[in-house]
Structures are given as C-alpha cells and as structure tokens.
Design an enzyme around this catalytic site. Structure first.
Site, short mmCIF file in Angstrom:
data_model
loop_
_atom_site.label_atom_id
_atom_site.label_comp_id
_atom_site.label_asym_id
_atom_site.label_seq_id
_atom_site.Cartn_x
_atom_site.Cartn_y
_atom_site.Cartn_z
N ARG A 111 0.71 -1.26 0.05
CA ARG A 111 -0.04 -0.02 0.05
C ARG A 111 0.81 1.32 -0.08
NH1 ARG A 111 -1.05 -1.29 5.86
NH2 ARG A 111 -2.78 -2.76 5.23
N ARG A 117 4.36 -28.34 6.53
CA ARG A 117 5.44 -27.80 7.27
C ARG A 117 5.13 -27.87 8.44
NH1 ARG A 117 10.34 -27.85 5.98
NH2 ARG A 117 11.16 -25.70 6.44
N ARG A 127 10.65 -15.99 13.03
CA ARG A 127 10.37 -14.77 13.73
C ARG A 127 10.50 -14.95 15.16
NH1 ARG A 127 4.13 -15.07 11.28
NH2 ARG A 127 3.73 -17.43 11.76
N GLU A 166 10.36 -18.84 16.67
CA GLU A 166 9.61 -19.73 15.76
C GLU A 166 10.49 -20.45 14.66
OE1 GLU A 166 5.78 -18.49 14.96
OE2 GLU A 166 5.98 -19.41 12.87
N ASP A 193 -7.12 -18.85 7.44
CA ASP A 193 -7.06 -18.22 8.69
C ASP A 193 -8.39 -18.24 9.65
OD1 ASP A 193 -4.79 -16.90 8.53
OD2 ASP A 193 -5.36 -15.34 7.47
P1 FAD Z 1 -6.71 -27.19 14.51
O1 FAD Z 1 -6.60 -25.81 15.23
O2 FAD Z 1 -5.30 -27.64 13.87
O3 FAD Z 1 -7.39 -28.15 15.28
C1 FAD Z 1 -7.38 -29.47 14.75
C2 FAD Z 1 -7.74 -30.25 16.09
O4 FAD Z 1 -7.74 -31.68 15.64
C3 FAD Z 1 -6.24 -30.30 16.99
O5 FAD Z 1 -6.61 -30.04 18.20
C4 FAD Z 1 -5.64 -31.64 16.89
O6 FAD Z 1 -4.99 -32.22 18.18
C5 FAD Z 1 -7.06 -32.59 16.61
N1 FAD Z 1 -6.98 -33.75 16.07
C6 FAD Z 1 -6.33 -33.82 14.77
N2 FAD Z 1 -6.36 -35.10 14.55
C7 FAD Z 1 -7.11 -36.16 15.45
C8 FAD Z 1 -7.42 -37.05 15.72
N3 FAD Z 1 -6.99 -38.30 14.93
N4 FAD Z 1 -8.00 -37.51 16.88
C9 FAD Z 1 -8.35 -36.55 17.85
N5 FAD Z 1 -8.25 -35.32 17.55
C10 FAD Z 1 -7.14 -35.01 16.61
N6 FAD Z 1 -4.96 -17.43 11.68
C11 FAD Z 1 -5.33 -16.36 11.99
O7 FAD Z 1 -6.51 -15.81 11.53
N7 FAD Z 1 -4.46 -15.27 12.14
C12 FAD Z 1 -3.30 -15.71 12.73
O8 FAD Z 1 -2.48 -14.87 13.02
C13 FAD Z 1 -2.87 -17.00 12.41
N8 FAD Z 1 -1.27 -17.38 12.74
C14 FAD Z 1 -1.24 -18.90 12.67
C15 FAD Z 1 0.08 -19.00 13.09
C16 FAD Z 1 0.60 -20.30 12.79
C17 FAD Z 1 1.75 -20.66 13.43
C18 FAD Z 1 -0.38 -21.39 12.25
C19 FAD Z 1 -0.19 -22.96 12.26
C20 FAD Z 1 -1.70 -21.23 12.23
C21 FAD Z 1 -2.04 -19.65 12.06
N9 FAD Z 1 -3.38 -19.24 11.88
C22 FAD Z 1 -3.93 -18.11 12.00
C23 FAD Z 1 -4.62 -20.32 11.32
C24 FAD Z 1 -5.35 -20.85 12.46
O9 FAD Z 1 -4.56 -21.47 13.56
C25 FAD Z 1 -6.48 -21.69 11.85
O10 FAD Z 1 -7.11 -21.23 10.80
C26 FAD Z 1 -7.63 -22.37 13.03
O11 FAD Z 1 -6.79 -22.23 14.13
C27 FAD Z 1 -7.63 -23.74 12.53
O12 FAD Z 1 -8.58 -24.47 13.21
P2 FAD Z 1 -8.75 -25.88 12.94
O13 FAD Z 1 -10.14 -26.44 13.74
O14 FAD Z 1 -8.93 -26.07 11.33
O15 FAD Z 1 -7.50 -26.75 13.10
N1 UDP Z 2 6.55 -13.59 4.03
C1 UDP Z 2 7.65 -12.99 3.64
N2 UDP Z 2 8.33 -12.21 4.48
C2 UDP Z 2 7.80 -11.73 5.75
C3 UDP Z 2 6.52 -12.18 6.00
C4 UDP Z 2 6.10 -13.07 5.18
O1 UDP Z 2 8.17 -13.46 2.39
O2 UDP Z 2 8.38 -10.96 6.34
C5 UDP Z 2 5.67 -14.53 3.14
C6 UDP Z 2 6.01 -15.97 3.46
O3 UDP Z 2 6.11 -16.65 2.38
C7 UDP Z 2 4.87 -16.43 4.26
C8 UDP Z 2 3.88 -15.67 3.41
O4 UDP Z 2 4.50 -14.36 3.10
O5 UDP Z 2 4.78 -17.70 4.18
C9 UDP Z 2 2.66 -15.59 4.29
O6 UDP Z 2 2.75 -14.69 5.44
P1 UDP Z 2 2.03 -14.71 6.81
O7 UDP Z 2 2.77 -13.57 7.90
O8 UDP Z 2 0.66 -14.41 6.36
O9 UDP Z 2 2.19 -16.16 7.57
P2 UDP Z 2 1.87 -16.77 8.63
O10 UDP Z 2 1.34 -16.07 9.87
O11 UDP Z 2 0.54 -17.67 7.69
O12 UDP Z 2 2.57 -17.91 8.74
#
Ligand code: FAD
Ligand code: UDP
Length: 375
Positions: free
Chosen positions: A176, A249, A280, A300, A350
């Site tokens: 932006r 991953r 990060r 992380e 998300d």
């Molecule tokens: P999950 O939260 O993965 O829940 C699945 C559950 O199922 C887990 O508790 C697991 O233990 C259970 N399960 C799996 N298999 C079995 C089994 N066989 N038996 C019993 N239980 C089982 N979203 C955002 O909006 N903003 C963010 O800033 C953001 N940051 C993120 C950062 C990271 C590092 C990650 C990995 C994700 C991030 N997300 C973010 C995405 C967010 O985590 C997901 O959108 C959301 O939490 C997914 O919910 P879910 O129910 O699909 O899965």
């Molecule tokens: N990304 C990047 N540089 C940064 C932050 C993010 O290149 O400083 C890229 C990277 O490929 C990452 C993607 O943008 O996987 C999405 O970033 P986001 O912060 O949304 O990742 P998340 O919080 O889902 O891990």
C-alpha cells in the site's frame, strides 16, 4: 457407551464452532481431541501471567461482520493491530510493504516516487504471467524487496525454493502507498481480552469433551458412538493414505522467560535472512498490552514435517493438490461424515475463514435435517 448425535474429532475452531452450533440446537455431542487441551492451534498457556500463544502467534482479523459479532458474543476483543517489523542484515523495515518500508529501503517520500521506483523494480524482473511464488512476488514488488524481505523468509519457512511454491501464499501480504503498518486490510482486528482460551471455553459450554483421545486409536468404537461424525483431523489418514501422504510444514517453538518488562518493543519481529535459522520472534505480552514484570519471547523455527510432528501448514503445491483432490472426491460421497478445518480440507485458512466455514457447514447440515424431518 452412550449414543451421541455427533462425534466431533478435533477441538480446534472448526470442531468447537460446530459443537456450539449443534449443542445450542439441543444435540448431544461428544468432542474428542488427541491433545491434552482443547482449542487446537489457538490454545494459550499462562506463563508469568502472560498468555503465551503455544502454537504460534494468532491475530484475529476479518471483514465479515457476522463472524466478528459471533466471536465477540463469547469474549470481548481488544484493539491490537498487528504491525510486524522485519530485520534483514541488521536493518529494520516496517511490514507490510508500505510507504514506511519504501522510505526505509529507497528514501522515497511520496506515493508517486514509490510507485515509480516500484514500477522500475518490477520492470527489471520481467515477469509476464506469474505461475509461482517467486514470480508473483517479483511482479508485485520487484527484485529489491523480493531479495531482502521475501526470498530468505519464504524459503526457510517452506523448506523449498520459492519457484516451487504456489503464488497465492504471497498475495496474503498487502502492498500500500500510505504510511500504514497495519499487516491486515480487514475492517475488524484484535485479540480476545484474557486470551483465546476464553473463546474456546465459551464455544464448548454444554458440550462433553474428552481429551488425550485419538480417533484412530479405536476408530470402530468412535464411529459407533454417534449418528454423525465431524472430522477435523488429517484427511489422508482418514482414508488410510490410500492415495499417498499429504505433506505439511512443521514448526519448533523455543520459549524463553526473560527478566525484563519489554524485550523487543513489538509483538512480532520477522527475520528475513536465510542464515538466521528462525523466521520470527514473538513477545506475547504485547498482544494484550501487558504490564507484567517479566516477559516471554518465542523463537519460531520452521521444521520439516514427518509423521508424529504437528502439521501446521499444508503445502499446496501441484503434487499435494492432486492427491488432496482424490481424498476430497471420496469425502464427498460420505453421508454421515462432515469434513472441515485446516487439516481435513488441506487449506491454508485463517481463523475467520475456519469459523465462517464451520458456521456454514452447520447451517447447511441443520437446514437439510429440518427439511428431512418435514418430509
Ligand atoms: P486446528 O486448530 O489444527 O485443530 C485441529 C484439532 O484436531 C487439534 O486440536 C488436533 O489435536 C485435533 N486432532 C487432529 N487429529 C485428531 C485425531 N485423530 N483424533 C483426535 N483429535 C485430533 N489464523 C489467523 O486468523 N490469524 C493468525 O495470526 C494465524 N496465525 C497462525 C500461526 C500459525 C503458526 C499457524 C500454524 C496458524 C495460524 N493461523 C492464524 C491459522 C489458525 O491456526 C487456523 O485457521 C485455525 O486455528 C484452524 O482451526 P482448525 O479447527 O481447522 O484446526
Ligand atoms: N512472508 C515473507 N516475509 C515476511 C513475512 C511473510 O516473505 O516477512 C511471506 C512468506 O512466504 C509467508 C507468507 O508471506 O509464508 C505469508 O505470511 P504470513 O505472515 O501471512 O504467514 P503466517 O502468519 O500464515 O505464517
């Protein structure tokens, strides 16, 4: 074993939202999770009175008023705005890519100067039709930003060359021409006051929950426990990996308690160089404007995923997409199983998208049930 209307596998947002929607309609639900807590990846652990985001930083953002009102009906959200800072070779830059970043990189001060400079950078990259993440990034922001702020971060995050990654991943980041460091463009944003566990607790009120229970440990028993299964685990495992294993991953988190009230002055600092092994550092207290005497900082580290490790990100490349489509086709034939969430739909969703999809799945499911009852 009592009979339930629904067996819900996984207490993440999808499972918990569905459980809430079913329970409030008078259905009897049993929710199981293999972890020792509910909430899936939004779970927080209290350390030094600070809510530590145990599975990585989670910032809630959405444009969908219905989803925002829904989550706020369980817990009030604060006004936290995510504004990560990026570090590359000792220098700091604001994210997402905005006038502050362009000034820090090139000394340009006006939107026109920034647009001209970006146009030159993009022109030098000569990408006509982007088909992968590298080309998409080059065509959005050009070579300089790609090399300093994207390439290193992306390749360590995903463990493969940016040329082998899908373009959509980088479209998540705004570009932006205002001096605005808000990482998201969405209208609503914040963190639950008191932490995400309050949201989970609210969603699961009235629902029976059994932790430390893996669905696959006794599948027959669990299938017989209810009329309908809501499955949010790995879809390839559900079908015994018959078309092959999907790739993810993973991440490793290194948590440290530090004897200072403010370590990095911001919740999120990204390290965009390939040579820094983590992507990060998160200082959790800043999500809730914490004033505690100590602080908790998490590094992380991206990690190769193998069976048994936590699967954080689906790798939506061509091979995995082909495999997933086959599992999806099978899942569409199921009459008594609803698949949802990041793992069962193999999508990089998300939180707000997961909530919207769970609400939609529940609404459709219960509407169909009502029609069935009327016939
Ligand atoms: P999950 O939260 O993965 O829940 C699945 C559950 O199922 C887990 O508790 C697991 O233990 C259970 N399960 C799996 N298999 C079995 C089994 N066989 N038996 C019993 N239980 C089982 N979203 C955002 O909006 N903003 C963010 O800033 C953001 N940051 C993120 C950062 C990271 C590092 C990650 C990995 C994700 C991030 N997300 C973010 C995405 C967010 O985590 C997901 O959108 C959301 O939490 C997914 O919910 P879910 O129910 O699909 O899965
Ligand atoms: N990304 C990047 N540089 C940064 C932050 C993010 O290149 O400083 C890229 C990277 O490929 C990452 C993607 O943008 O996987 C999405 O970033 P986001 O912060 O949304 O990742 P998340 O919080 O889902 O891990």
């Amino acid at each position: 074993m009592p009979r339930y209307d629904y067996l819900i596998v996984g207490s993440g947002l999808f499972g918990s939202v569905f459980a809430h929607e079913a329970t409030r309609r008078g259905k009897k639900c049993l929710l199981i999770d293999k972890r020792n807590h509910a909430g899936g990846n939004i779970y927080c652990e209290k350390v030094e009175e600070i809510n530590v985001h145990k599975y990585g930083a989670h910032i809630f953002h959405t444009n969908d008023k219905a989803v925002w009102d829904f989550v706020n009906s369980f817990v009030e959200f604060n006004r936290y705005t995510n504004s990560p800072v990026a570090e590359y070779k000792g220098k700091r830059y604001n994210l997402p890519f905005n006038m502050n970043t362009f000034y820090q990189l090139w000394g340009v001060k006006t939107p026109k100067e920034a647009k001209d400079k970006l146009a030159t950078e993009i022109g030098l990259a000569r990408v006509e039709k982007p088909v992968n993440l590298e080309q998409q990034a080059l065509s959005l922001v050009g070579k300089d930003i790609y090399e300093k702020l994207i390439k290193g971060y992306t390749e360590k995050q995903w463990g493969r060359p940016a040329t082998e990654l899908p373009a959509f991943i980088i479209k998540r980041l705004p570009v932006r021409f205002t001096y605005d460091n808000n990482y998201f463009n969405d209208r609503y944003q914040g963190i639950p006051i008191g932490g995400y566990n309050k949201l989970t607790d609210g969603l699961l009120e009235g629902c029976e929950v059994q932790l430390n229970t893996d669905y696959f440990s006794d599948r027959g028993k669990w299938d017989n426990a209810a009329d309908c299964v809501v499955f949010t685990g790995h879809i390839d495992q559900y079908y015994d990996y018959q078309f092959g294993q999907l790739e993810y991953r993973s991440l490793k988190f290194e948590h440290q308690i530090l004897n200072t009230d403010n370590h990095q002055g911001n919740a999120v600092v990204n390290y965009t160089e390939r040579d820094v092994p983590y992507t990060r550092t998160i200082e959790h207290k800043h999500f809730e404007f914490g004033t505690q005497a100590k602080t908790v900082v998490t590094k992380e580290y991206p990690d190769e995923w193998t069976t048994g490790k936590e699967a954080y990100y689906p790798v939506n490349d061509e091979r995995n997409t082909r495999i997933y489509e086959k599992y999806k086709a099978l899942s569409k034939q199921e009459e008594h199983v609803i698949f949802g969430g990041r793992l069962a739909t193999y999508q990089y969703y998300d939180m707000h998208q997961i909530i919207a999809s769970a609400l939609k799945a529940a609404n459709v499911h219960f509407a169909v049930e009502q029609i069935g009852n009327q016939i």
